[in-house]
Enzyme design. Structure first.
Site, short mmCIF file in Angstrom:
data_model
loop_
_atom_site.label_atom_id
_atom_site.label_comp_id
_atom_site.label_asym_id
_atom_site.label_seq_id
_atom_site.Cartn_x
_atom_site.Cartn_y
_atom_site.Cartn_z
N CYS A 40 0.83 -1.20 0.00
CA CYS A 40 0.00 0.00 0.00
C CYS A 40 0.87 1.26 0.00
O CYS A 40 1.36 1.68 1.05
CB CYS A 40 -0.94 -0.02 1.21
SG CYS A 40 -1.97 1.46 1.33
N CYS A 79 -0.45 4.19 2.07
CA CYS A 79 -0.17 4.05 3.51
C CYS A 79 1.30 4.31 3.82
O CYS A 79 1.62 4.89 4.86
CB CYS A 79 -0.50 2.63 4.00
SG CYS A 79 -1.98 1.92 3.31
N ASP A 80 2.21 3.87 2.98
CA ASP A 80 3.62 3.80 3.39
C ASP A 80 4.60 4.66 2.60
O ASP A 80 5.77 4.73 2.97
CB ASP A 80 4.08 2.32 3.33
CG ASP A 80 3.30 1.46 4.32
OD1 ASP A 80 2.90 1.99 5.37
OD2 ASP A 80 3.09 0.27 4.04
#
Ligand code: NAP
Length: 339
Positions: free
Chosen positions: A134, A137-138
């Site tokens: 993801c 997200c990261d």
């Protein structure tokens, strides 16, 4: 009927737990069948920076534990385990987990979708330590770093484009020499000065002991193996919705995602005659069965969007039960008047 619930929520990621918070707060007798990995995909993540309300990072497992405690405090019951069988052919709905049969007036399915992985032991060991599925997200953890994305579809190019906001260099490693992504995405990706394509290569091993340091890539044409230095590796080879246990029970799309009322048979057959259904945005093709989160939403797949739809599903359940109660009341009154 000890095992009879107003609603059974299947799944305990952000969608399922938010639905549980709203349903139990709405005084519905609520059971969450939490799955064999309670907490869902966020329990596989470390730092979460994009869930509102946490000015400092919060760890994925901690966020999920807090949501679960909130749902428990409000009265939701939990059972940790997978649903092995579901029968939505008649009401009350039947759901079996382990060897226990549960009955419910309504169901909310929030079983999510699992990222597909390459299946390498080194990849699995380094998830959350530089290996991610993801970018949204990261990506922020890779400022000015060198990263790679594996895949050649929409997800891979979306991930690569998002990563260019942070990373210094983004390599797209693809096993063929042609992309299957949407042409406009291909144009954007090929125009980006930060994105480099590495064609006809597969990742054979992720290198690094406690964090990603590189990959071994193999040329599919001549089998030559090379090493490449990297700080992060994003796997974007698609997702699989967790709906195997629902086959034959609900309308699923060709990839196995649940179809909601907007794109299910209700819209065609019932929307005009039974206009009431159009207000239940989270209802599936079975009246009384709802869905929330990545199990139907292949587009956004974020904790906060899943939580939002979890709230909507619980509100839809409450309203449907209220309507059913009102209908029952009218029928009883009519039979009294008639008798
Ligand atoms: P995808 O289009 O299936 O692409 C996956 C990519 O990963 C492909 O390029 C594939 O290579 C590669 N790949 C697969 N397994 C691999 C492996 N083991 N090793 C290396 N590479 C591998 O998946 P996606 O990118 O997530 O996109 C999904 C698409 O479907 C999107 O367009 C999305 O919008 C759409 N979608 C639609 C619906 C719907 O209409 N209901 C639902 C879900 C998704 P090859 O190209 O060589 O096969």
């Amino acid at each position: 009927m000890g095992n009879m619930y107003d609603t059974i929520i299947i799944g305990s990621g952000p969608a399922g737990l938010t639905a549980a918070i709203y349903a139990s707060r709405g005084k519905l007798k609520t059971l969450v069948i939490a799955g064999s990995i309670p907490g869902g995909q966020l329990t596989l993540t470390t730092d979460v920076e994009d869930f509102p309300g946490f000015p400092e990072v919060i760890q994925g497992p901690e966020l999920m534990m807090q949501m679960r405690k909130q749902a428990e405090r409000l009265g939701a019951e939990f059972m940790d385990g997978d649903v092995v069988k579901a029968d939505f052919s008649s009401k009350p709905f039947k759901v079996t987990s382990g060897s226990v049969l549960f009955l419910a007036k309504t169901i909310i399915i929030a079983t999510g979708a699992s990222a597909k992985w390459l299946g390498l032991p080194s990849e699995q060991r380094l998830i959350g330590k530089g290996v991610s599925a993801c970018a949204v997200c990261d990506a922020a953890f890779f400022k000015e770093k060198t990263v790679a994305v594996v895949g050649g579809g929409d997800s891979a190019l979306r991930e690569a484009l998002f990563l260019t906001k942070f990373a210094g260099e983004v390599n797209v490693i693809h096993r063929r020499d042609a992309l299957r992504a949407f042409p406009a995405l291909q144009d954007r990706a090929t125009a980006s000065p930060k994105i480099k394509f590495i064609w006809n290569k597969t990742v054979e091993e992720v290198l690094g002991k406690d964090k990603v340091e590189g990959v071994k890539i193999k040329d599919v044409k001549n089998a030559q193996v090379d090493e490449m230095k990297l700080d992060g590796l994003f796997i974007a080879i698609g997702h699989k919705p967790n709906t195997d246990f629902l086959k034959g029970q609900l309308d699923l799309d060709e990839k196995g995602y649940i179809k909601l009322i907007q794109n299910s048979k209700f819209k065609v057959q019932n929307d005009k005659d039974r206009g009431v259904y159009s207000q239940f945005k989270t209802m599936t093709s079975v009246e009384g069965v709802f869905a929330a989160g990545d199990v139907h939403d292949w587009r956004y797949q974020q904790a906060v969007t899943a939580a939002g739809v979890g709230c909507m599903a619980a509100m839809d359940v409450e309203e449907l039960l209220e309507e059913e109660k009102a209908k029952e009341g009218k029928i009883k009154l009519a039979s009294k008047v008639g008798s």
